[in-house]
Design a protein around this motif. Structure first.
Motif, mmCIF file in Angstrom:
data_model
loop_
_atom_site.group_PDB
_atom_site.id
_atom_site.type_symbol
_atom_site.label_atom_id
_atom_site.label_comp_id
_atom_site.label_asym_id
_atom_site.label_seq_id
_atom_site.Cartn_x
_atom_site.Cartn_y
_atom_site.Cartn_z
ATOM 1 N N THR A 77 1.012 -29.281 -21.673
ATOM 2 C CA THR A 77 1.197 -29.521 -20.239
ATOM 3 C C THR A 77 -0.134 -29.902 -19.600
ATOM 4 O OG1 THR A 77 3.027 -27.947 -20.208
ATOM 5 C CG2 THR A 77 2.055 -28.533 -18.073
ATOM 6 N N LYS A 80 -1.014 -33.495 -20.604
ATOM 7 C CA LYS A 80 -0.204 -34.455 -19.857
ATOM 8 C C LYS A 80 -0.739 -34.604 -18.430
ATOM 9 C CE LYS A 80 4.562 -35.486 -18.591
ATOM 10 N NZ LYS A 80 5.949 -35.037 -18.622
ATOM 11 N N GLU A 83 -4.042 -36.539 -18.491
ATOM 12 C CA GLU A 83 -3.792 -37.971 -18.640
ATOM 13 C C GLU A 83 -3.371 -38.583 -17.290
ATOM 14 O OE1 GLU A 83 -0.922 -38.325 -21.777
ATOM 15 O OE2 GLU A 83 -2.303 -37.476 -23.256
#
Length: 123
Positions: A77, A80, A83
């Motif tokens: 998580t 992500k 990113e």
């Protein structure tokens, strides 16, 4: 669980700007899956003989130590969200400007908890 931890120093006169930036990033992190965000402003940070928070972030006179963490459900998580941050996702309407601290002296890292205890609400 994955914990992203940071320590930095902020010029005392930039406290309000820092709190505003921290609130934005806390909301952003929560929107991207964080479980908890905590930021803490120096109240009692002693100078050490060998090392201490000030030495760690090379804080000059007039800067206060700030530390905090973001708790994520897992590293995936966090990755992500990281990113998304690199792509600028969620920053489209955020007013760009100078950071209220010297980012080159920020120290941070990611950790896997090896021990936790319950939290009691103290206020």
């Amino acid at each position: 669980m994955y914990v992203a931890v940071a320590a930095l120093s902020v010029p005392e006169e930039n406290r309000e700007a820092y709190e505003k930036a921290a609130a934005f990033m806390a909301d952003w992190s929560m929107d991207h899956g964080a479980i908890e965000v905590m930021e803490a402003w120096e109240l009692d940070v002693p100078n050490g003989k060998t090392t201490d928070f000030r030495k760690a972030v090379k804080a000059p006179e007039g800067e206060k130590i700030v530390t905090g963490w973001v708790i994520w459900p897992d590293k995936a998580t966090f990755d992500k969200a990281n990113e998304a941050m690199m792509r600028g996702e969620g920053f489209e309407n955020h007013e760009a400007g100078d950071m209220p601290f010297d980012g080159s002296r920020l120290i941070y890292g990611g950790f896997e908890p090896i021990l936790t205890r319950g939290r009691k609400d103290h206020g």
